[in-house]
Scaffold this motif. Structure first.
Motif, PDB file in Angstrom:
ATOM      1  N   GLY A  63      11.212  20.000 -10.223  1.00  8.84           N
ATOM      2  CA  GLY A  63      12.128  20.234 -11.335  1.00  8.84           C
ATOM      3  C   GLY A  63      13.037  21.429 -11.196  1.00  8.84           C
ATOM      4  N   ARG A  64      13.027  22.098 -10.055  1.00  8.18           N
ATOM      5  CA  ARG A  64      13.937  23.229  -9.877  1.00  8.18           C
ATOM      6  C   ARG A  64      14.252  23.376  -8.396  1.00  8.18           C
ATOM      7  NH1 ARG A  64      11.324  28.117  -8.486  1.00  8.18           N
ATOM      8  NH2 ARG A  64       9.114  27.786  -8.125  1.00  8.18           N
ATOM      9  N   VAL A  65      15.306  24.127  -8.125  1.00  7.23           N
ATOM     10  CA  VAL A  65      15.688  24.375  -6.735  1.00  7.23           C
ATOM     11  C   VAL A  65      15.280  25.801  -6.386  1.00  7.23           C
ATOM     12  CG1 VAL A  65      17.577  24.400  -5.079  1.00  7.23           C
ATOM     13  CG2 VAL A  65      17.637  22.815  -6.992  1.00  7.23           C
ATOM     14  N   PRO A  66      14.234  25.963  -5.587  1.00  3.31           N
ATOM     15  CA  PRO A  66      13.817  27.324  -5.228  1.00  3.31           C
ATOM     16  C   PRO A  66      14.836  27.985  -4.298  1.00  3.31           C
ATOM     17  CG  PRO A  66      12.487  25.695  -4.067  1.00  3.31           C
ATOM     18  CD  PRO A  66      13.360  24.937  -5.001  1.00  3.31           C
ATOM     19  N   SER A  67      14.841  29.312  -4.285  1.00  2.00           N
ATOM     20  CA  SER A  67      15.770  30.050  -3.421  1.00  2.00           C
ATOM     21  C   SER A  67      15.314  29.903  -1.975  1.00  2.00           C
ATOM     22  CB  SER A  67      15.783  31.524  -3.807  1.00  2.00           C
ATOM     23  OG  SER A  67      14.525  32.095  -3.524  1.00  2.00           O
ATOM     24  N   GLU A  68      16.225  30.243  -1.051  1.00  2.00           N
ATOM     25  CA  GLU A  68      15.873  30.107   0.367  1.00  2.00           C
ATOM     26  C   GLU A  68      14.703  31.000   0.742  1.00  2.00           C
ATOM     27  OE1 GLU A  68      19.064  30.193   3.207  1.00  2.00           O
ATOM     28  OE2 GLU A  68      20.304  28.902   1.939  1.00  2.00           O
ATOM     29  N   ARG A  69      14.642  32.162   0.100  1.00  2.00           N
ATOM     30  CA  ARG A  69      13.525  33.062   0.388  1.00  2.00           C
ATOM     31  C   ARG A  69      12.204  32.436  -0.035  1.00  2.00           C
ATOM     32  NH1 ARG A  69      14.007  38.801  -2.130  1.00  2.00           N
ATOM     33  NH2 ARG A  69      12.133  38.237  -3.249  1.00  2.00           N
ATOM     34  N   GLU A  70      12.241  31.814  -1.243  1.00  2.00           N
ATOM     35  CA  GLU A  70      11.009  31.188  -1.722  1.00  2.00           C
ATOM     36  C   GLU A  70      10.618  30.016  -0.822  1.00  2.00           C
ATOM     37  OE1 GLU A  70      11.158  30.040  -5.848  1.00  2.00           O
ATOM     38  OE2 GLU A  70       9.107  29.269  -5.760  1.00  2.00           O
ATOM     39  N   ILE A  71      11.617  29.239  -0.391  1.00  2.00           N
ATOM     40  CA  ILE A  71      11.321  28.107   0.498  1.00  2.00           C
ATOM     41  C   ILE A  71      10.675  28.628   1.779  1.00  2.00           C
ATOM     42  CG2 ILE A  71      12.345  26.261   1.897  1.00  2.00           C
ATOM     43  CD1 ILE A  71      14.541  26.057  -0.265  1.00  2.00           C
ATOM     44  N   HIS A  72      11.230  29.705   2.311  1.00  2.00           N
ATOM     45  CA  HIS A  72      10.677  30.303   3.531  1.00  2.00           C
ATOM     46  C   HIS A  72       9.219  30.702   3.323  1.00  2.00           C
ATOM     47  CE1 HIS A  72      10.557  33.613   6.747  1.00  2.00           C
ATOM     48  NE2 HIS A  72      10.484  32.447   7.345  1.00  2.00           N
ATOM     49  N   GLU A  73       8.944  31.322   2.185  1.00  2.00           N
ATOM     50  CA  GLU A  73       7.560  31.710   1.881  1.00  2.00           C
ATOM     51  C   GLU A  73       6.655  30.489   1.797  1.00  2.00           C
ATOM     52  OE1 GLU A  73       7.638  34.089  -1.642  1.00  2.00           O
ATOM     53  OE2 GLU A  73       8.769  35.677  -0.638  1.00  2.00           O
ATOM     54  N   LEU A  74       7.152  29.429   1.141  1.00  2.00           N
ATOM     55  CA  LEU A  74       6.340  28.225   0.966  1.00  2.00           C
ATOM     56  C   LEU A  74       6.052  27.541   2.302  1.00  2.00           C
ATOM     57  CD1 LEU A  74       8.011  26.685  -2.218  1.00  2.00           C
ATOM     58  CD2 LEU A  74       5.738  27.696  -2.074  1.00  2.00           C
TER      59      LEU A  74
END
Lengths: 77, 363
Positions: A63-74
């Motif tokens: 339901g949301r678009v995470p930031s690139e930093r968050e994607i990297h962490e995930l």
């Protein structure tokens, strides 16, 4: 690693896909990115809001678009 | 670890509520600051000074009045939309749609479930591309079709952007009327759709899900995050929404500004007055195919109202624009037959038309 992007093709889903692709290439992550567009397949992940980000069959965000930093962490958990 | 579990839970509970209260407190402080210091009046004076003092435009020119309208309205409206989107973001952070579904699925509400679904719809941000997953999620949780429709109708109709725009353009009283009627519209339409027994018009695979539907037993567990941890995400989401609607709002206000300066007062009364019985249905029929540019359309509607179009007709038009759309119909096609879509759109349109007449009668 297998990354799935769940979304029927709305702008947010495309943004998420682009971000994930950028993070993966920038960090040389060994991953296969699959775009899941079929609504029946999407619903099998039991999410109620798109886009969804699935890593190795586990729903990470929905339901949301995470930031690139968050994607990297995930992706590097 | 020998922590007393009750004590632990109490602690978490207190933290959860204190966060919600912080949000409410911030809202109250903001409102008080606004009323107390007449911020909008100061803004108007500032804009006045800029247009007439700094740019030195003649006081009675069309250009000056259009520019003044544009500057004042865009600053005021964008600010209000941001505040409302941010506050709704706080509420939504504590009532995500999964929690709503869990609540509706678990509890017997004895007829109030339509109203509850409709109320929940107001705080949930809506994206038409999520309507299908939402629908399936609700149905698989054993929530009746009519209740699901109630949620699906109110969610786009009464959304945070529309509320923010309404406050900025029409004031608090009209906004309240819009919100209440939106909630009632969702409730009533849901009840009507439930009595029509429409399950047979769903797509086969959805019927399959329906037959396996199960009421949820466990209480939804909210992710344990402090208000401080949630705030950046809420802030970012609000900023993103504002960025997304910014061009539409500015264009809408610019068009409104031009019309404001050039269309004479009461111009429309001759054509679309209260006594024209066809105005409301025509407005709704025109509105349904339009999509999502509520942020651009609303400023124009405000000017139309100030030039003599009845408010009820305008609200009905607005509801048609944000509540129903052609792209949404295309998405819903994946889970229901054309017949059901037609019944759904028809029922909601009819309710919108009726409420339009009602407004024109009351206001």
């Amino acid at each position: 690693m297998e990354i799935k992007i769940l979304g029927t093709g709305c702008p947010n889903c495309k943004t998420l896909e682009n971000r994930v692709r950028r993070v993966v290439t920038q960090n040389n992550i060994d991953a296969r990115i699959i775009k899941v567009e079929d609504i029946m397949d999407i619903m099998s992940y039991n999410i109620m809001a798109t886009p969804g980000l699935v890593v190795n069959e586990k729903v990470m965000t929905k339901g949301r678009v995470p930031s690139e930093r968050e994607i990297h962490e995930l992706l590097t958990l | 670890m020998f922590l007393n579990p009750t004590k632990n839970r109490e602690k978490a509970g207190i933290r959860k509520y204190s966060a919600l209260w912080t949000g409410i407190l911030v809202a109250i402080i903001l409102i008080v600051v606004f009323v107390r210091f007449d911020l909008f009046e100061r803004l108007e004076n500032g804009v006045n000074w800029f247009v007439f003092g700094l740019l030195n435009l003649p006081a009675d020119s069309h250009l000056a009045s259009a520019l003044e309208f544009f500057l004042y309205d865009s600053i005021k409206i964008l600010f209000l939309v941001f505040v409302i989107v941010f506050l709704m973001g706080i509420v939504n952070s504590y009532f995500p749609v999964d929690r709503v579904k869990n609540y509706l699925s678990r509890n017997k509400l004895y007829g109030f479930e339509y109203l509850m679904a409709s109320l929940f719809g107001t705080v949930t941000p809506f994206c038409s591309c999520s309507s299908v997953p939402l629908f399936i999620g609700f149905v698989s949780g054993g929530i009746p079709l009519g209740v699901t429709f109630s949620f699906l109708i109110t969610s786009p109709l009464v959304n945070e952007v529309a509320i923010g725009l309404f406050v900025g353009l029409f004031g608090l009283k009209t906004t309240l009327i819009y919100v209440i009627s939106g909630v009632l519209l969702g409730t009533v339409s849901g009840i009507i759709l439930q009595t029509l027994k429409l399950e047979k018009y769903l797509s086969p695979w959805v019927k399959d899900i329906l037959s396996k539907a199960q009421h949820e037993q466990e209480v939804f567990q909210l992710e344990k995050q402090s208000f401080k941890e949630r705030l950046p995400v809420i802030w970012q989401e609000a900023a993103k929404i504002i960025k997304g609607i910014l061009p539409y709002v500015l264009i809408g206000i610019a068009i409104g500004g031009l019309m404001h300066g050039y269309i004479p007062q009461g111009f429309f009364e001759k054509y679309i007055g209260k006594d024209n019985p066809f105005a409301v249905p025509i407005a709704v029929i025109l509105a349904v195919p339009m999509y999502s540019n509520a942020s651009g359309i609303l400023p124009v509607i405000q000017v139309l109202v100030s030039k003599g179009i009845p408010l009820g007709t305008a609200i009905a038009f607005m509801m048609g624009v944000v509540g129903l759309s052609f792209p949404e119909a295309m998405l819903l096609k994946k889970i229901m037959s054309w017949k059901l879509i037609a019944i759904f759109f028809g029922t909601v349109s009819l309710c919108i038309i009726i409420s339009g007449y009602l407004f024109n009668f009351i206001l």
